[in-house]
Write an enzyme that holds these catalytic residues in place. Structure first.
Site: not given
Ligand code: XMP
Length: 516
Positions: A61, A88-89, A175, A177, A233, A372
């Site tokens: 963050g 991280c944060y 990170h 990710e 969708d 999506k």
């Protein structure tokens, strides 16, 4: 009884990569949900009624842990004894909570860094003595109490990774990710499967049955209508609802007049073949009337969202339907501000654009938890036609949010023509597969031009083409100049009301994909 999905909750501290964590977890076949950072144990238990919550990830963050109102977790959730991974944060926050030493780094680390792995255990199992990771932080953990041990360090960051000696609590300063952390996926896998002992049971195949069941149970013996726009969708939601309800379902295509050229006809052709009750509601006049004088984009979205519902209610009154099914997906809910402490980015017409009073017993949203690309996978599994699966996303309010400011018939006509040219030229150049979306925006600016030997004064049209994975972030596409030139020449030649064409070179963030 159906199995509950093993689930990792991601506590959102506002980091730009928060969604990426969610996506990465799901890619491993494990369900994930983004939740507010101050979620309470009761709220976690509530989620636990539907999902098998196995671990918590605290996202990064923008805040600093010693800012006066720095976001915190609700301490009581630690009593749930779920495994925790702080990134991280999140890493700094845990360290601060346990009274470790966290200070601003003497030199901030952004980008690639080499970390020394002191102990390749737990989340870092299988890591080499040195790993390349992606860092982006100002604060640094310098020391932790005795019940913690350091697992990795860098030159300027003595505690770059840690764990609690007896409890499953981990922190990584970097990170995992993002793709730049070379073995980031393995680090997340270690947490998900070794530390949290998740089973990879988030499978699209099971999901179809589950969603069909859910629709059937919700609607029971009643009947339902579904808003069908022809986009992926609502088409997937329609296919699922048709499986669940058969002829107790009526699909309603609202022609609000802001569809692309040729689209209402194409949608009718496609869905009439589906063997479902299919109704076209011609609502062009009433939408235009309601939008008279409306300039503000959020107001526009709300007016459109409300009018959609009023049309659905009228159709439902005739058919006796008590339920409305919608193809709302996860990012629609997030951008419409369903998260606590998060800003409304824009009111998606089918979420925050809804009026407060509606005549339906309930709105059923079978795709509400999917991204999506997951919807696309479901579409392929359901055998939906290629023209639907590959159709570029198109906002429910249509060209109305691609015409800046007040609408009128002339502007809609111009917007349809310019949009058709962009579609044709991008597809002719074979670029459509690389692009998430490509379209034009009719701006509210006019510019002087010269056509033939005369002065012209006409619209400025912006061309927008974006690359994206799931629309939460996007890059403007580097379209070859000759293609842009062709688009610009055709627009100014074929649409006399336009004197100038510009190309939008803004990423998301800071822009959004659509202009309104
Ligand atoms: P933004 O402009 O927020 O758009 O970056 C993200 C994606 O969502 C689509 N979009 C919408 N879709 N109803 C929809 O069904 C809406 O109100 C809406 N607004 C934006 C947009 O086209 C992009 O793919």
């Amino acid at each position: 009884m159906q199995t509950k999905y093993d689930t990792i909750l991601i506590l959102d501290f506002g980091g730009q990569y928060c969604h990426l964590i969610g996506r990465r977890v799901r890619e491993q076949g494990v369900y994930s949900e983004i939740v507010p950072h101050d979620i309470t144990p009761e709220e976690v238990r509530k989620i636990g009624e539907k999902f098998n919550v196995k671990g918590l990830i605290l996202s990064g963050g923008p805040a600093s842990v010693y800012e006066p109102n720095a976001p915190q977790i609700n301490f009581a959730i630690l009593e749930l004894r779920l495994p925790v991974l702080g990134l991280c944060y999140g890493h700094q926050l845990i360290a601060q909570m346990v009274k470790g030493k966290v200070k601003p780094a003497e030199c901030r680390e952004y980008g690639f860094a080499e970390v020394v792995i002191d102990k390749p255990v737990g989340v870092l199992k299988g890591m080499k003595p040195k790993e390349v990771v992606w860092m982006s932080h100002g604060d640094t953990v310098f020391e932790l109490p005795a019940e913690f041990e350091t697992l990795a360090h860098t030159e300027s960051c003595p505690v770059a990774a840690y764990r609690h000696k007896t409890r499953a609590i981990y922190g990584l300063q970097w990170h995992p990710e993002v793709v730049h952390t070379k073995n980031g996926t393995q680090m997340l896998r270690n947490f998900i499967f070794d530390v949290c002992c998740c089973e990879a049971n988030w499978k699209m195949e099971d999901l179809i049955g589950k969603m069909v069941n859910e629709i059937r149970t919700e609607v029971g013996n009643s009947t339902a209508i579904i808003g069908l726009s022809g986009g992926i969708d609502s088409s997937v939601a329609t296919a699922l609802a048709a499986r669940a309800l058969g002829d107790k379902l009526t699909a309603v295509f609202v022609d609000h007049g802001f569809m692309r050229e040729g689209e209402p006809e194409a949608i009718s052709r496609t869905f009439q073949k589906f063997g479902i009750n299919f109704v076209v509601a011609d609502a062009q006049k009433r939408f235009m009337e309601k939008l008279k004088g409306v300039v503000d984009p959020e107001k526009k979205r709300k007016v459109i969202g409300k009018e959609f519902i009023r049309v659905f209610e009228e159709v439902a009154e005739k058919s006796g339907a008590q339920y409305l099914i919608q193809g709302t997906i996860y990012p629609d809910r997030i951008e419409s501000g369903f998260r606590k402490n998060s800003d409304v980015i824009k009111s998606h017409h089918n979420v925050a654009g809804l009026p407060s009073k509606i005549k339906f017993k309930k709105i059923v949203e079978p795709l509400r938890d999917l991204y999506k690309d997951e919807v696309r996978k479901v579409a392929l599994m359901l055998g939906l036609p290629k023209e639907i699966v590959n159709r570029q996303p198109f906002p429910g309010p249509g060209l109305a949010v691609r015409i800046i400011g007040e609408l009128d018939e002339e502007k809609v006509k111009v917007a349809k023509k310019t949009d058709a040219i962009v579609r044709e030229e991008i597809e002719k150049a074979g670029l459509e597969k690389k692009l998430w979306q490509y379209f034009t925006v009719l701006t509210d600016t006019k510019a002087t031009g010269v056509k033939g030997d005369s002065r012209a004064y006409g619209y400025v049209v912006a061309v927008r083409a974006a690359e994206s994975q799931e629309a939460m972030t996007a890059n403007f596409a580097q379209i070859p100049y000759p293609v842009l030139e062709k688009i610009s020449t055709r627009i100014t030649n074929e649409v006399p009301e336009v004197t100038r064409v510009v190309y939008d070179v803004t990423h998301k963030p800071p822009a959004t994909i659509e202009w309104e």
